[in-house]
Design an enzyme around this catalytic site. Sequence first.
Site, short mmCIF file in Angstrom:
data_model
loop_
_atom_site.label_atom_id
_atom_site.label_comp_id
_atom_site.label_asym_id
_atom_site.label_seq_id
_atom_site.Cartn_x
_atom_site.Cartn_y
_atom_site.Cartn_z
N CYS A 108 42.96 34.87 100.45
CA CYS A 108 42.73 34.12 99.20
C CYS A 108 41.65 33.04 99.30
O CYS A 108 40.67 33.09 98.56
CB CYS A 108 44.04 33.49 98.74
SG CYS A 108 45.33 34.72 98.52
N ARG A 139 43.88 39.61 107.49
CA ARG A 139 42.66 39.55 106.68
C ARG A 139 41.99 38.18 106.79
O ARG A 139 42.64 37.16 106.65
CB ARG A 139 42.98 39.87 105.21
CG ARG A 139 43.25 41.34 104.98
CD ARG A 139 43.66 41.59 103.55
NE ARG A 139 44.97 41.06 103.26
CZ ARG A 139 45.52 41.05 102.04
NH1 ARG A 139 44.84 41.51 101.02
NH2 ARG A 139 46.73 40.55 101.86
N LYS A 169 47.74 32.87 109.77
CA LYS A 169 48.66 31.74 109.87
C LYS A 169 49.98 32.32 110.37
O LYS A 169 50.11 33.56 110.47
CB LYS A 169 48.84 31.03 108.53
CG LYS A 169 49.45 31.91 107.45
CD LYS A 169 49.74 31.12 106.18
CE LYS A 169 50.44 32.01 105.16
NZ LYS A 169 50.78 31.30 103.94
N THR A 196 44.21 36.64 90.75
CA THR A 196 43.25 35.54 90.60
C THR A 196 41.93 36.12 90.09
O THR A 196 41.34 36.99 90.74
CB THR A 196 43.04 34.85 91.96
OG1 THR A 196 44.32 34.41 92.42
CG2 THR A 196 42.10 33.66 91.85
C1 UGA Z 1 47.07 30.37 99.34
C2 UGA Z 1 47.62 29.21 98.49
O1 UGA Z 1 48.26 28.24 99.34
C3 UGA Z 1 48.63 29.73 97.46
O2 UGA Z 1 49.04 28.65 96.63
C4 UGA Z 1 47.93 30.81 96.61
O3 UGA Z 1 48.83 31.35 95.66
C5 UGA Z 1 47.44 31.92 97.52
O4 UGA Z 1 46.51 31.37 98.47
C6 UGA Z 1 46.76 32.95 96.64
O5 UGA Z 1 45.75 32.62 96.01
O6 UGA Z 1 47.30 34.05 96.48
P1 UGA Z 1 47.92 31.76 101.46
O7 UGA Z 1 46.61 32.49 101.42
O8 UGA Z 1 49.16 32.55 101.65
O9 UGA Z 1 48.14 30.93 100.10
O10 UGA Z 1 47.79 30.75 102.67
P2 UGA Z 1 48.01 29.18 102.93
O11 UGA Z 1 49.39 28.93 103.38
O12 UGA Z 1 47.52 28.39 101.78
O13 UGA Z 1 47.02 28.98 104.17
C7 UGA Z 1 45.63 29.26 104.02
C8 UGA Z 1 44.90 28.92 105.33
O14 UGA Z 1 44.91 27.52 105.55
C9 UGA Z 1 45.51 29.56 106.58
O15 UGA Z 1 44.47 30.03 107.40
C10 UGA Z 1 46.24 28.40 107.23
O16 UGA Z 1 46.38 28.52 108.62
C11 UGA Z 1 45.35 27.23 106.87
N1 UGA Z 1 46.05 25.94 106.88
C12 UGA Z 1 47.02 25.68 105.95
C13 UGA Z 1 45.71 24.99 107.82
O17 UGA Z 1 44.81 25.21 108.67
N2 UGA Z 1 46.34 23.77 107.80
C14 UGA Z 1 47.30 23.50 106.88
O18 UGA Z 1 47.82 22.34 106.89
C15 UGA Z 1 47.66 24.47 105.94
#
Ligand code: UGA
Length: 427
Positions: A256, A324, A317, A122
């Site tokens: 991210c 991180r 999560k 990114t």
């Molecule tokens: C995120 C994006 O979802 C991906 O599409 C992207 O490719 C990636 O970043 C990146 O840029 O590399 P990721 O960091 O693995 O992916 O995590 P997510 O699953 O998106 O969760 C991010 C945060 O949101 C976590 O802290 C999670 O607990 C929180 N979250 C997510 C919630 O609090 N509620 C939700 O309903 C979903």
Amino acid sequence: MSKICVIGTGYVGLSCGACLSSLGHNVTCVDINQDKIDLINRGEIPIMETGLKELVDEGRSKGLLSFTTDLKEGLASAEFIFLCLATPQSEDGSADLSTLMSSVKTIAAYLKPNAVVITKSTVPIGTFFDIEKVLQRPDVSLASNPEFVREGSAVQDFLHPDRIIVGATSEFVSQRVAAIYSGIDAPVLLTDPSSAEAIKHASNSFLAMKLSYINAIAVICELYGADVLDVSKGIGLDHRIGAEFLTPGPGWGGSCFPKDTNALLYMARSAGYKFGLLGEAIEVNNVVQKRIIERILSSLDESISGKRIAVWGLTFKANTDDLRDSPAIQIVSALLGLGAQIRCFDPTVRVIPPAIRQAEIVDSVESSCEGAELLLVLTEWSQFSQINPIAIAKKMTSKRIIDCRNILDPDTWSEAGFQYHGIGRSN
Ligand code: UGA
């Protein structure tokens, strides 16, 4: 099938390399970290990623996937080079491109003519043209092909994406890059490089804003006695809004969203635009954690010092071992600062992270609760919802629980004598 070199074997590069080999390409993954490459070559996987080990083993046994620290060897016959390097946040909020750019400088000497250098990391909008200047190889093409995989489900997301985005200055190059994914059934959008880079940032920031929105609605629900779980379900049924990313929690974290939202805010600011909407989403995310601390304080009669608190979950999560920018670490660190004695359990964490070194890590949910006055659930590991509250109640000196992920059943825990508090719910 193509000869591909993937530079960087973090969660993006490693899953990208393994998935590309599963599509039949011949892939060499290069990393400067000898220990990591040795570990992978011994058949181990340095990160927790569902299905990744199977794909790596399969790719290697078919002779389609290899790992090396020798850049020259990796690039020798590569037609496509994927840059999967970290772009962390600098002090001023911008993305730090030093690793990426130094890699571009290094590879310039080894690329074969007509190769295509593809950025998966990114990067700020406009980086494509900066890479072009640094590369100084008119016989080599460039493309932007952002990744959208989530940690924990990177393999599934890579092989079954919602879309494939390719940005290049020539249709011919775009088509060449899109052809790498011909084995995948997904819409393909060919665009210019800056738009491809912008799509990645706009997507991550939108998701982060959506999460901040539901976290703010959770506050409104608490203040007015509504239940955010029903509210989230109700609004998510509107297909224009969509049901995903509407689960409130202790704030978004990970490697991210925090850095990418700050990077987009920095880009806006640098160009003279005040992107208040995004700034507020970041601020809401900070406030979520402050509210949780206040809730803990009020639950413990306004005094945290010396009190024993059990913490379930430290990763940012579930289904990852990544700590991180984890909201859980930030909350535990704040509680330690207020004098709490903390015992944590997380299914993937065996050593206490340096940021919370005064806390203790234990290897079961039960021992984390020994003598605790409060139980705090910070990561949504599904196994937590299966735990018998009666056994936990016996361990604790006071039966109080704050479930920051709303994953426990309030009725079951209340029946076991617990004073249960969720997020955005009236209880
Ligand atoms: C995120 C994006 O979802 C991906 O599409 C992207 O490719 C990636 O970043 C990146 O840029 O590399 P990721 O960091 O693995 O992916 O995590 P997510 O699953 O998106 O969760 C991010 C945060 O949101 C976590 O802290 C999670 O607990 C929180 N979250 C997510 C919630 O609090 N509620 C939700 O309903 C979903």
